[in-house]
Enzyme design. Structure first.
Site, PDB file in Angstrom:
ATOM      1  N   THR A 321      16.283  23.612  -5.374  1.00 36.72           N
ATOM      2  CA  THR A 321      16.754  22.536  -4.509  1.00 36.72           C
ATOM      3  C   THR A 321      17.986  21.873  -5.117  1.00 36.72           C
ATOM      4  O   THR A 321      18.223  21.949  -6.326  1.00 36.72           O
ATOM      5  CB  THR A 321      15.687  21.452  -4.318  1.00 36.72           C
ATOM      6  OG1 THR A 321      15.565  20.680  -5.523  1.00 36.72           O
ATOM      7  CG2 THR A 321      14.351  22.045  -3.961  1.00 36.72           C
ATOM      8  N   ASP A 322      18.754  21.214  -4.286  1.00 34.18           N
ATOM      9  CA  ASP A 322      19.773  20.325  -4.812  1.00 34.18           C
ATOM     10  C   ASP A 322      19.067  19.207  -5.563  1.00 34.18           C
ATOM     11  O   ASP A 322      17.859  18.969  -5.404  1.00 34.18           O
ATOM     12  CB  ASP A 322      20.649  19.777  -3.691  1.00 34.18           C
ATOM     13  CG  ASP A 322      22.077  19.564  -4.145  1.00 34.18           C
ATOM     14  OD1 ASP A 322      22.288  19.237  -5.325  1.00 34.18           O
ATOM     15  OD2 ASP A 322      22.997  19.708  -3.323  1.00 34.18           O
ATOM     16  N   PHE A 323      19.812  18.475  -6.384  1.00 37.60           N
ATOM     17  CA  PHE A 323      19.180  17.606  -7.366  1.00 37.60           C
ATOM     18  C   PHE A 323      18.669  16.305  -6.755  1.00 37.60           C
ATOM     19  O   PHE A 323      19.388  15.619  -6.025  1.00 37.60           O
ATOM     20  CB  PHE A 323      20.159  17.301  -8.495  1.00 37.60           C
ATOM     21  CG  PHE A 323      20.288  18.416  -9.502  1.00 37.60           C
ATOM     22  CD1 PHE A 323      20.092  19.735  -9.127  1.00 37.60           C
ATOM     23  CD2 PHE A 323      20.593  18.156 -10.824  1.00 37.60           C
ATOM     24  CE1 PHE A 323      20.195  20.771 -10.040  1.00 37.60           C
ATOM     25  CE2 PHE A 323      20.705  19.188 -11.751  1.00 37.60           C
ATOM     26  CZ  PHE A 323      20.508  20.495 -11.364  1.00 37.60           C
ATOM     27  N   LEU A 325      15.348  15.496  -5.059  1.00 36.11           N
ATOM     28  CA  LEU A 325      14.616  15.396  -3.796  1.00 36.11           C
ATOM     29  C   LEU A 325      13.268  14.698  -3.946  1.00 36.11           C
ATOM     30  O   LEU A 325      12.691  14.253  -2.962  1.00 36.11           O
ATOM     31  CB  LEU A 325      14.386  16.788  -3.186  1.00 36.11           C
ATOM     32  CG  LEU A 325      15.459  17.278  -2.207  1.00 36.11           C
ATOM     33  CD1 LEU A 325      16.798  17.429  -2.888  1.00 36.11           C
ATOM     34  CD2 LEU A 325      15.033  18.609  -1.584  1.00 36.11           C
TER      35      LEU A 325
END
Length: 602
Positions: A321-323, A325
């Site tokens: 994931t992008d950072f 979440l």
């Protein structure tokens, strides 16, 4: 450093310290077999640690940082390695090559003395570009300086992109970085979006081809001990942000598709995936009004990850994931930056983690909370086999990269490699080539003329001309400006250049007045499209760069080098045209000042 033993002529690192070569320590065995053996030896706690990908900082002397440092929160390195069993760390510091290599080896030593000796996989955002935003890039730390990806889009030269990526590979591997959190395969369809500088532009074909070439240059012919693994982002396309506001923040969570171009954005990733990209990062954005998709952040939707990415594209690599979440971030000044869990903000981080795992995600970017994962297993909500699936992908990548055989780097080699002369020269040449002559006008200027400068280092400019203090005393003026933006009041949103693309009235009038006084050359650093009709009309020459030194710009202005670039996006004529334009449509604003691809090949 662990001992290297011999087993019937085969050297191996004794990772578990038992003096016998276990299957996962055997470099002759296939990756699948080694990973299967290692997973059988690991505890749930150790597996959970592999599902977290934590940001870390580095002391200037190469020491480990175990206390808060800087504005943005980073993990305490020693404790997340020893107690949390994390093995994927993202480097957030612009440290010089020698100390960075020293730090990396210290980190590997801590990992080597764990029960199973699993090494560390170190990642980084881009470190070779001009944009200064600690949430999307890292100051170079001595790496060679190249134009932003937009500059490569301006040249549309796949071999140059491969050469650049090979340079990145050499400099990264020298200091131990083995996973690049790039390239971006996003389309620059919304002119106001703050992250356009990291894209290859708005031409769908160019973006797709150059992203694939970048992967090929980073990873090489096959993923191996000399490779840097590529994490392509931001699946399934992060460009069409509503109103151009970025999904890092609660002010801009939505991605919209008024022109119905969702598939156009998503399909730009296909060539990079076919090129063998090792990893993929979904974006924060919440799609609005897309049939078949939930209105939640992309990573939370099984259709986006398990469906379109894994089943649809056949991708079985790592999905991170992008950072941020899961966990809210508390900045050094006390500001709380909410987790980017758009559409599921009401859920706690345990429920968010469960959704992400169900969607097919392997790693939680920017997190160091393995206890959330072990808690889900203990409660019977996630089977251990699900952890094996994702932990296995992490371990498989490590095996392919050769980290189990030798995770260490040479400090001497790092110092000699990072920023070496031929890399720096190639980057400088690319800066010059990628510039775009929007209006060549009075160029090239004659050397030795009387020159008035703004936004240019006089110590550099004096090597080309005789500098004067006032426009009235000059034969010509050279002004460097940046793309206009609206400054946000609060960090970290202030790091993002977004909002309006036209100059404030006073600055516009000042430049027009200057051009009326003396023949004026204007160079604009295009980190996204700019609205500059008055400047284009008034200036005697207009030049665009995508991250260039003063020397590079002056070389082009005075004819020592040739600008070869063509606009990787169009320059709109007005803000009204921008605001009326569908966010998901690349190009197509009404009557653009300069079209995509300007100047056209003649």
């Amino acid at each position: 450093m662990l001992p290297v033993l011999d087993d019937n002529g085969v050297a191996f690192r004794d990772l578990d310290g038992d003096g016998v070569m276990a299957p996962y320590e055997d470099p002759r065995r296939p990756a699948e077999e080694r990973v299967r053996d290692l997973l059988s030896r690991m505890t749930v706690v150790e597996k959970a640690g592999l599902l977290c990908h934590a940001p870390v900082s580095v002391a200037p002397d190469g020491g480990l940082v175990d206390a808060p440092a800087g504005l943005l929160p980073t993990a305490p390195t020693t404790s997340v390695l020893r107690d949390g069993h994390l093995r994927c760390l993202s480097l957030m510091a612009p440290v010089a090559a020698g100390p960075l290599a020293r730090w990396h080896n210290r980190v590997q030593d801590v990992a080597a003395h764990s029960r199973l000796g699993i090494p560390v996989l170190l990642s980084s955002d881009p470190r070779h570009s001009a944009t200064e935003n600690p949430l999307t890039s890292v100051a170079s730390g001595g790496c060679s300086r190249w134009p932003e990806p937009l500059g490569f889009g301006a040249l549309d030269d796949e071999e140059l992109v491969r050469a650049f990526a090979r340079t990145v590979r050499a400099e990264y591997t020298a200091v131990g970085i083995r996973l690049a959190l790039h390239p971006m395969a996003d389309l620059a369809s919304e002119p106001r979006w703050a992250r356009i500088s990291g894209t290859f532009g708005a031409d769908p074909d160019v973006v797709a081809r150059l992203a694939a070439a970048y992967v090929e240059g980073l990873q090489g012919p096959a993923l191996g001990p000399g490779s840097v693994a590529a994490m392509v982002k931001h699946w399934p396309g992060a460009g069409p942000q509503a109103g151009g506001l970025d999904a890092h923040f609660a002010s801009g969570p939505d991605q919209v598709y008024p022109a119905g171009r969702y598939e156009l954005h998503r399909d730009r990733f296909r060539p990079a995936l076919r090129a063998g990209a090792a990893a993929v990062m979904p974006y924060y954005g919440r799609p609005v009004g897309v049939p078949g998709l939930r209105e939640v952040g992309f990573a939370f939707d099984p259709e986006v990850v398990a469906g379109q990415l894994r089943r649809g594209e056949g991708f079985d690599g790592l999905v991170c994931t992008d950072f941020g979440l899961l966990t809210d971030s508390v900045l050094a000044d006390g500001t709380v930056w909410p987790a980017r869990a758009w559409g599921v903000e009401h859920l706690d981080r345990t429920e968010r983690a469960l959704l992400l795992l169900d969607a097919g995600v392997d790693q939680f970017g920017g997190e160091w909370c393995p206890e959330v994962i072990t808690g889900l297993v203990a409660a019977g909500r996630v089977p251990e086999a699900r952890l094996d699936e994702s932990a296995g992908r992490v371990l498989t990548l490590m095996v392919h990269l050769g980290l189990f055989e030798n995770p260490y780097v040479s400090e001497e080699t790092a110092v000699c490699t990072v920023g070496q002369a031929d890399f720096a020269a190639a980057g400088a040449a690319a800066q010059r080539r990628s510039m775009v002559l929007l209006d060549s006008g009075i160029l090239p200027l004659a050397e030795g003329i009387r020159l008035y400068v703004e936004g240019v280092d006089p110590a550099v400019a004096v090597r080309y001309a005789s500098l004067v203090d006032t426009p009235a005393a000059a034969d010509a003026a050279l002004v460097r400006i940046g793309t206009p933006y609206e400054a946000a009041r609060q960090l970290p949103e202030a790091f993002f250049h977004q909002g309006r693309l036209d100059l404030p009235d006073d600055r516009r009038d000042q430049l027009v007045s200057l051009a009326a006084t003396v023949p004026t050359v204007v160079d604009v650093f295009l980190e996204r499209p700019a609205v500059l009709p008055e400047i284009a009309s008034a200036a005697d020459a207009l030049l665009a760069d995508f991250g260039a030194s003063d020397e590079a710009v002056l070389d082009v202005v005075f004819g020592r080098a040739r600008a070869e670039g063509r606009l990787p996006f169009e320059l709109p004529r007005s803000m009204a045209a921008v605001e009326a334009h569908p966010e998901d449509l690349p190009g197509g604003t009404a009557d653009p000042l300069f079209p995509l691809g300007h100047p056209q090949k003649g």
